[in-house]
Motif scaffolding. Structure first.
Motif, short mmCIF file in Angstrom:
data_model
loop_
_atom_site.label_atom_id
_atom_site.label_comp_id
_atom_site.label_asym_id
_atom_site.label_seq_id
_atom_site.Cartn_x
_atom_site.Cartn_y
_atom_site.Cartn_z
N GLU A 44 14.85 -2.92 -0.84
CA GLU A 44 13.77 -3.35 0.06
C GLU A 44 13.39 -2.23 1.02
N PHE A 104 2.00 6.76 -0.43
CA PHE A 104 3.38 7.16 -0.19
C PHE A 104 3.66 8.57 -0.69
N TYR B 33 0.02 -6.95 -1.33
CA TYR B 33 -0.04 -5.76 -2.17
C TYR B 33 1.06 -5.82 -3.23
N TYR B 35 3.16 -2.90 -5.53
CA TYR B 35 3.44 -1.50 -5.80
C TYR B 35 4.43 -1.39 -6.94
N GLN B 37 7.37 1.26 -8.52
CA GLN B 37 8.20 2.43 -8.20
C GLN B 37 8.97 2.85 -9.44
N LEU B 43 5.89 5.18 -4.33
CA LEU B 43 5.30 3.92 -4.73
C LEU B 43 3.83 4.11 -5.07
N LEU B 45 0.19 2.05 -5.96
CA LEU B 45 -0.46 0.76 -5.75
C LEU B 45 -1.06 0.22 -7.04
N PHE B 88 10.48 -0.70 -11.09
CA PHE B 88 10.83 -1.56 -9.96
C PHE B 88 9.52 -1.94 -9.28
N LEU B 90 7.48 -3.86 -6.24
CA LEU B 90 7.60 -4.31 -4.85
C LEU B 90 6.32 -4.97 -4.39
N PHE B 103 7.91 -5.66 3.26
CA PHE B 103 8.17 -5.63 1.82
C PHE B 103 9.16 -6.70 1.40
N GLY B 104 9.00 -7.15 0.17
CA GLY B 104 10.01 -7.99 -0.46
C GLY B 104 11.14 -7.15 -0.99
N SER B 105 12.13 -7.79 -1.59
CA SER B 105 13.31 -7.08 -2.08
C SER B 105 13.15 -6.55 -3.49
#
Lengths: 114, 112
Positions: A44, A104, B33, B35, B37, B43, B45, B88, B90, B103-105
Motif C-alpha cells: 500500500e 510517478f 483511480y 494504477y 505497477q 505506477l 494510470l 500489481f 492499485l 491508496f488501497g492495499s
C-alpha cells in the motif's frame, strides 16, 4: 512533457546513517503539486508530503525533511538517522491542474541494514 | 475506519479470461483511480473517474474497462485483450486531485 525522474534505483545504508533520495521533475505548468509516497513490503502506498509550486519552504517532520528547489526542478527527501523500518520503496510524484492525475517516478528502493 | 478496500488480494487468471478487480471506498471521495505497477517501475494510470457515471482513459487503458455507477465503487475489468496483465494493481481515491491520493492495499494479478 511532464516527467518525474528518480535516478537512484536502489540505496543501501547502515542504520543511523542519513540518506537523501533525489527527485527531479519536468513540467511547463506554473501551478503544480509534488508528493512523496512510501511503499512498504505490504504494497500500500502511504502519503508522506505534498508541496505546491508556490511554496518553496523546506519542511521537516521528525526524522524526515524535504528540500524543494524550483531553480533546479528538484524535490529531494532526506531521512536522518535511518532505521530498519524505513526500508521501503519511495516514490516521488507530480500533479498539475492541467492533467488531474499523478505522474510517478520509477521509485527508489531503500534498504536500511541493522 | 475510512479507507479503500481492494479485493481480492491475489488473483489468478487463465489465458483468455476476463477478471474483475474490486475497489470500494468509504471516504466520500469524488475521484477514483486505477494504477498498474510492474516490478522495478513506477505506477502507470489505467483509468480515472472524477464523478459518478463518468471516467477517462489514462496512459495504458487498452485491454481494460471500468464502470462508476456508485460513488463508492470503481471496479476494473482486465479483459482478454490485455496481452500482459500480470502486475500489481492499485486503486486510489481523492477529494480533489491535488490533495493527494489514498491508496488501497492492491491486488496482485497473475496469468497462469
Amino acid at each position: 512533457a511532464q516527467k518525474v525522474t528518480q535516478a537512484q534505483t536502489e540505496i543501501s545504508v547502515v542504520e543511523k546513517e542519513d540518506v537523501t533520495l533525489d527527485c527531479v521533475y519536468e513540467t511547463r505548468d506554473t501551478t503544480y503539486y509534488l508528493f512523496w509516497y512510501k511503499q512498504p513490503p505490504s504494497g500500500e502506498l502511504v502519503f508522506l508530503i505534498r508541496r505546491n509550486s508556490f511554496d518553496e519552504q523546506n519542511e521537516i517532520s521528525g526524522r524526515y525533511s524535504w528540500n524543494f528547489q524550483k531553480s533546479t526542478s528538484s524535490f529531494n527527501f532526506t531521512i536522518t538517522a535511518s532505521q530498519v523500518v524505513d526500508s521501503a520503496v519511495y516514490f516521488c510524484a507530480l500533479d498539475m491542474d492541467s492533467s488531474y492525475k499523478l505522474i510517478f517516478g520509477s521509485g527508489t528502493r531503500l534498504l536500511v541494514r541493522p | 475506519d475510512g479507507g479503500i478496500t481492494q479485493s481480492p488480494k491475489y488473483l489468478f487468471r487463465k489465458e483468455g479470461q476476463n477478471v474483475t478487480l474490486s475497489c470500494e471506498q468509504n471516504l466520500n471521495h469524488d475521484a477514483m483511480y486505477w494504477y498498474r505497477q510492474d516490478p522495478g517501475q513506477g505506477l502507470r494510470l489505467i483509468y480515472y473517474s472524477q464523478i459518478v457515471n463518468d471516467f477517462q482513459k489514462g496512459d495504458i487503458a487498452e485491454g481494460y474497462s471500468v464502470s462508476r455507477e456508485k460513488k463508492e465503487s470503481f471496479p476494473l475489468t482486465v479483459t482478454s485483450a490485455q496481452k500482459n496483465p500480470t502486475a500489481f494493481y492499485l486503486c486510489a481515491s481523492s477529494i480533489r486531485h491535488y490533495d493527494g491520493y489514498t491508496f488501497g492495499s492492491g491486488t496482485r494479478l497473475t496469468v497462469v
